[in-house]
Design an enzyme around this catalytic site. Structure first.
Site, mmCIF file in Angstrom:
data_model
loop_
_atom_site.group_PDB
_atom_site.id
_atom_site.type_symbol
_atom_site.label_atom_id
_atom_site.label_comp_id
_atom_site.label_asym_id
_atom_site.label_seq_id
_atom_site.Cartn_x
_atom_site.Cartn_y
_atom_site.Cartn_z
ATOM 1 N N LYS A 223 0.839 -1.201 0.000
ATOM 2 C CA LYS A 223 0.000 0.000 0.000
ATOM 3 C C LYS A 223 0.877 1.255 0.000
ATOM 4 O O LYS A 223 1.551 1.547 0.981
ATOM 5 C CB LYS A 223 -0.887 0.039 1.243
ATOM 6 C CG LYS A 223 -1.785 1.258 1.227
ATOM 7 C CD LYS A 223 -2.397 1.514 2.574
ATOM 8 C CE LYS A 223 -2.091 2.872 3.142
ATOM 9 N NZ LYS A 223 -2.174 4.000 2.234
ATOM 10 N N GLU B 129 9.854 0.765 10.559
ATOM 11 C CA GLU B 129 10.852 1.820 10.296
ATOM 12 C C GLU B 129 10.157 3.139 10.577
ATOM 13 O O GLU B 129 9.319 3.588 9.794
ATOM 14 C CB GLU B 129 11.319 1.754 8.840
ATOM 15 C CG GLU B 129 12.052 0.474 8.476
ATOM 16 C CD GLU B 129 13.433 0.353 9.082
ATOM 17 O OE1 GLU B 129 13.869 1.297 9.788
ATOM 18 O OE2 GLU B 129 14.077 -0.680 8.882
ATOM 19 N N CYS C 9 13.618 10.555 6.749
ATOM 20 C CA CYS C 9 13.652 10.032 8.121
ATOM 21 C C CYS C 9 15.019 10.265 8.756
ATOM 22 O O CYS C 9 15.109 10.591 9.928
ATOM 23 C CB CYS C 9 13.278 8.567 8.140
ATOM 24 S SG CYS C 9 14.172 7.595 6.928
ATOM 25 N N GLU D 207 9.976 15.191 16.224
ATOM 26 C CA GLU D 207 10.560 15.082 14.889
ATOM 27 C C GLU D 207 10.101 16.291 14.061
ATOM 28 O O GLU D 207 8.911 16.593 14.017
ATOM 29 C CB GLU D 207 10.086 13.793 14.207
ATOM 30 C CG GLU D 207 10.687 13.644 12.819
ATOM 31 C CD GLU D 207 10.265 12.359 12.106
ATOM 32 O OE1 GLU D 207 9.124 11.911 12.275
ATOM 33 O OE2 GLU D 207 11.107 11.820 11.360
#
Ligand code: NAD
Length: 476
Positions: A169, A244, A278, A380
């Site tokens: 997906k 992840e 990331c 983040e």
């Protein structure tokens, strides 16, 4: 695009579609089927039917199909890169690099497909023992929008070479490139049902992949909160998981660093992909003694970056990919501003002008003197905003670098062997770079420690994550 189920390109069962917009212009780039749980179930059924023949193939024959696909991807890299820029926003140069990176990954797993796997031991009293690595069965892959081609490669490369079938997906704001890559794989000879691509919302399509008991492993890349939900949904069927997740990578610049090289490291490390990587540099710790000089050079370089539509010549940074991402970034910068957490020395706002009216643009931003308790350090920051803090020495730098719930990547910039030894030993991260940041070649394991994730992608190790051992004891 349509969805790929059992080798056929289909509409969703509901017949509904959703629109994909260009994040730089707001223009419509294309449409994708708005799938639901039933579409996932039929993809799972197709993947289940394809498994017996696919897993029985010689691994090298599986690998060859990926290799042929990689050649075609490279041949069409400009066309695929343009589509990636249109739906994702990154400059065309970065998009073509990403497409070539996808091809690199497939070629790497083709190379590994011929390698030996399994073990033999003669245990005398117990007889001959064989340890075989078996594919898991149907695997689910759920991927984000920031690096759709690379992350698709990280998942399908090892999963398919190891003999699994897959339901994948893509993210809602960047599904089209993944669809094209799947089309190329099918054209290269991937049998029907081996790779199925379903598009739609995470809350329905993603959750069904996480929950469906016939799927034996889920590999997820995305935010930590979503990853936790995937883990909960996958728990009843005791699925294997690779997660992840987010990161807040520190970069430490010591007083003996090559300043020019470190400045270029920040430019690429923080502003590549509009800061939406990331393993981007998300916190900079620079030694006090060189902070002024370093910041002066960095600021000049940042102010030279050209923000705009990634298809235009000379543009070095595109827009963010989506509105919620931009709103979150703006709110983080506003929070820091309101609490007086540092000084914005450049950027800090949405750019003005006709070219920026319909896109999710934000200026490349440097904020100095940011305290450790700032949201810019603890959360983040997924965009082109870099908090900078000064440190007195390596002790302070390591303390502050490790003071995070994340542990994806980290880098240290120095010429000192002692510093390298200590920093590489003590930095709490899945990947530590010295005098570089961001690079994640397919040959070496990649993944995070602490809340940045579970498991590893890339390298030989990824094949282990898509197989399990079967031990056979034989007495003759
Ligand atoms: P996200 O978690 O919002 O979405 C990721 C994918 O999960 C999308 O396909 C989404 O549709 C799907 N999803 C959403 N809700 C779901 C649910 N309940 N169940 C199953 N699937 C669901 O993440 P994003 O905003 O697309 O990506 C950005 C995040 O990804 C950042 O935190 C970034 O650091 C992280 N990331 C990590 C890595 C890594 O390798 N560690 C790589 C790239 C991005």
């Amino acid at each position: 695009m349509k969805v790929l189920i059992n080798g056929e390109w289909r509409d969703s069962l509901s017949g509904k579609m959703f629109v994909v917009h260009n994040p730089a212009t707001g223009d419509v780039v294309g449409e994708a089927p708005l799938c639901g749980e039933d579409d996932v179930r039929s993809a799972v059924e197709a993947a289940g039917e394809a498994f017996a023949d696919w897993s029985a193939k010689n691994p090298r024959d599986r690998g060859k199909i990926l290799f042929f696909a990689a050649e075609e991807v490279r041949r069409r890299n400009r066309e695929l890169g343009s589509l990636l820029t249109a739906e994702q926003g990154k400059p065309i140069r970065e998009a073509v690099d990403e497409i070539n990176g996808f091809a690199n990954i497939l070629e790497y797993y083709y190379a590994l497909s011929a390698g030996e796997r399994g073990e033999y031991q003669n245990l005398r009293g117990y007889g001959h023992t064989l340890v075989e690595r078996r594919p898991l069965g149907i695997c689910g892959a759920i991927i984000p929008w920031n690096m759709p081609a690379i992350i698709m490669g990280w998942k399908i490369g090892p999963a398919l070479v190891a003999g699994n079938t897959m339901v994948l997906k893509p993210a809602r704001t960047a599904p089209l490139t993944c669809g094209k890559l799947a089309e190329i794989l099918a054209g290269a000879g991937l049998p029907p049902g081996v790779l199925n691509v379903v598009t739609g919302p995470g809350e329905t399509v993603g959750r069904e992949i996480a929950r469906n008991p016939a799927i034996r492993k889920v590999s997820f890349t995305g935010e930590g909160g979503t990853g936790r939900q995937v883990a909960l949904d996958a728990a009843p069927a005791l699925k294997r998981l690779t997660l992840e997740l987010g990161g807040s990578d520190p970069m430490i610049v010591c007083d003996d660093a090559d300043i020019r090289m470190a400045v270029e490291g920040v430019i690429r490390g923080r502003f590549y992909n509009c800061g939406q990587t990331c393993t981007a540099v998300k916190r900079l710790y620079v030694y006090e003694s060189i902070a002024d000089e370093f910041t002066r050079h960095l600021r000049a370089r940042v102010e030279g970056l050209v923000v705009g539509n990634g298809m235009e010549r000379g543009v070095s940074m595109g827009p963010l990919n989506n509105r919620p991402g931009l709103e979150r970034l703006v709110s983080q910068v506003d929070a820091a501003r309101e609490r007086d957490e540092g000084e914005i020395i450049t950027g800090g706002r949405v750019p003005e002008g006709k070219n920026y009216e319909h896109g999710f643009f934000f200026l490349p931003t440097l904020i100095t003197g940011v305290p450790q308790e700032s949201v810019l350090i603890s959360e983040e920051v997924f965009g082109p905003v870099l908090p900078i803090a000064t440190v007195a020495d390596l002790d302070e730098a390591l303390d502050r670098a490790n003071d995070s719930r994340y542990g994806l990547g980290a880098s240290v910039w120095t010429r000192s062997a002692d510093v390298i030894v200590r920093a590489t030993r003590e930095l709490e991260a899945g990947i530590v770079w010295v005098n570089q940041h961001l690079r994640t070649p397919p040959e070496v394991p990649f993944g995070g420690t602490k809340e940045s994730g579970i498991g590893r992608e890339n390298g030989r190790r990824a094949l282990d994550e898509y197989t399990e051992e079967k031990t056979v004891l034989i007495r003759l």
